[in-house]
Enzyme design. Sequence first.
Site, PDB file in Angstrom:
ATOM      1  N   SER A   7       0.839  -1.190   0.000  1.00 47.60           N
ATOM      2  CA  SER A   7       0.000   0.000   0.000  1.00 47.60           C
ATOM      3  C   SER A   7       0.877   1.245   0.000  1.00 47.60           C
ATOM      4  O   SER A   7       2.030   1.196   0.428  1.00 47.60           O
ATOM      5  CB  SER A   7      -0.905   0.011   1.238  1.00 47.60           C
ATOM      6  OG  SER A   7      -1.568   1.253   1.328  1.00 47.60           O
ATOM      7  N   HIS A   8       0.316   2.363  -0.472  1.00 41.35           N
ATOM      8  CA  HIS A   8       1.031   3.641  -0.356  1.00 41.35           C
ATOM      9  C   HIS A   8       1.195   4.034   1.100  1.00 41.35           C
ATOM     10  O   HIS A   8       2.062   4.816   1.446  1.00 41.35           O
ATOM     11  CB  HIS A   8       0.251   4.745  -1.085  1.00 41.35           C
ATOM     12  CG  HIS A   8       0.465   4.744  -2.563  1.00 41.35           C
ATOM     13  ND1 HIS A   8       0.103   3.697  -3.368  1.00 41.35           N
ATOM     14  CD2 HIS A   8       1.038   5.661  -3.380  1.00 41.35           C
ATOM     15  CE1 HIS A   8       0.428   3.982  -4.614  1.00 41.35           C
ATOM     16  NE2 HIS A   8       1.004   5.171  -4.650  1.00 41.35           N
ATOM     17  N   SER A   9       0.307   3.503   1.939  1.00 47.66           N
ATOM     18  CA  SER A   9       0.348   3.853   3.364  1.00 47.66           C
ATOM     19  C   SER A   9       0.808   2.662   4.191  1.00 47.66           C
ATOM     20  O   SER A   9       0.236   1.572   4.110  1.00 47.66           O
ATOM     21  CB  SER A   9      -1.059   4.291   3.799  1.00 47.66           C
ATOM     22  OG  SER A   9      -1.207   4.115   5.189  1.00 47.66           O
TER      23      SER A   9
ATOM     24  N   GLY B 162       3.775   6.398  -0.223  1.00 46.96           N
ATOM     25  CA  GLY B 162       4.403   6.004  -1.489  1.00 46.96           C
ATOM     26  C   GLY B 162       4.700   4.517  -1.470  1.00 46.96           C
ATOM     27  O   GLY B 162       4.299   3.806  -0.536  1.00 46.96           O
TER      28      GLY B 162
END
Lengths: 131, 210
Positions: A8-10, A43
């Site tokens: 995940s981006h998070s 990211g």
Amino acid sequence: MIGLVIVSHSNKIAEGIVDLCYEMAGKDLNIIPAGGTSDGRIGTDPILIKDSIEKAYDGDGVAILADIGSSIMSSELAMEMLEDDIKKKTCILDTPIVEGSIAVSVQASISKDMEDIKRAAEEARTTRKIS
Amino acid sequence: MCNSNILIKIIENMGKNIIENKDYLTELDRVIGDADHGINMSKGFSAVDAKLDEMNGKDWGSILKTVAMTLISTVGGASGPLYGTAFLRASTVVDGKMEIDKEDIINMFEQAVEGIKMRGKSDKGDKTILDALIPAFEALKLAYEEGKDTKTAFKMAEEAALEGVEYTKNIIAKKGRASYLGERSIGHQDPGATSTYIMIKSINEVLEQN
């Protein structure tokens, strides 16, 4: 056991999904979070993803569940950097990251067959929540 | 013809210009993207900057590979895998070379273009990096075919890249967050094409000084 990598981006989303899957499918899952960048930004990091795939791999294969945008590109790049024997047993699943991860983790707790994993991911993609 | 010292100067200048344009790139990305392009690229090139010393005396392939792996591991956004793949693919055609010639330059550029096409599943006209990079590559190749020298060829590539950036204002974004905007992305210039232009301009600035 098929290993899972949650991209995940998070970082919080990736770790949260891992917690959720442990709760739903049991603590002996092989599931590694790979969220955020190495310096804590939102990211994705292909190197972190590659390392996570290697960590999740015990010989049976690894399925990657990714959120949006560059998470797919970063996962593809991570796969290209793997040793051939791991690479050929690794795939990216086209499924919503939360629903797919839960469905796939339950499947991984009962099957070592990647085809079963892919089927569970596909079902999670088309299952309606409100009928 | 071109030794690897000049590559280090080019990489250093790319970093300087990208970092100087951090806010500009982020502002372009704020309008149609997720407002992180300048920040991400600056992060990446700051990390590359920290490795310039260890690049000293290395061959073209090794230097480009170091740049690629550094961008891949530090950028965070889509531009990391995209530019990382471009540098990585370019590195494979100049592996072990301390000096390169025109043919190597064309090969590196071609690999960079093909790498980004493959990674982004994209092509010219999608409002991406490729709208600056492909015209630049075509201009460079044509200039060499016409017998121009490297400085002139890169000047023409820079002009073509800038035209490409301008062109992105007139087209609909087909990739990334900007694609969610559909027609509303028209009128805005693409941040990725812009950072590509800045990088090509950075090559020219170094060639002109040497």
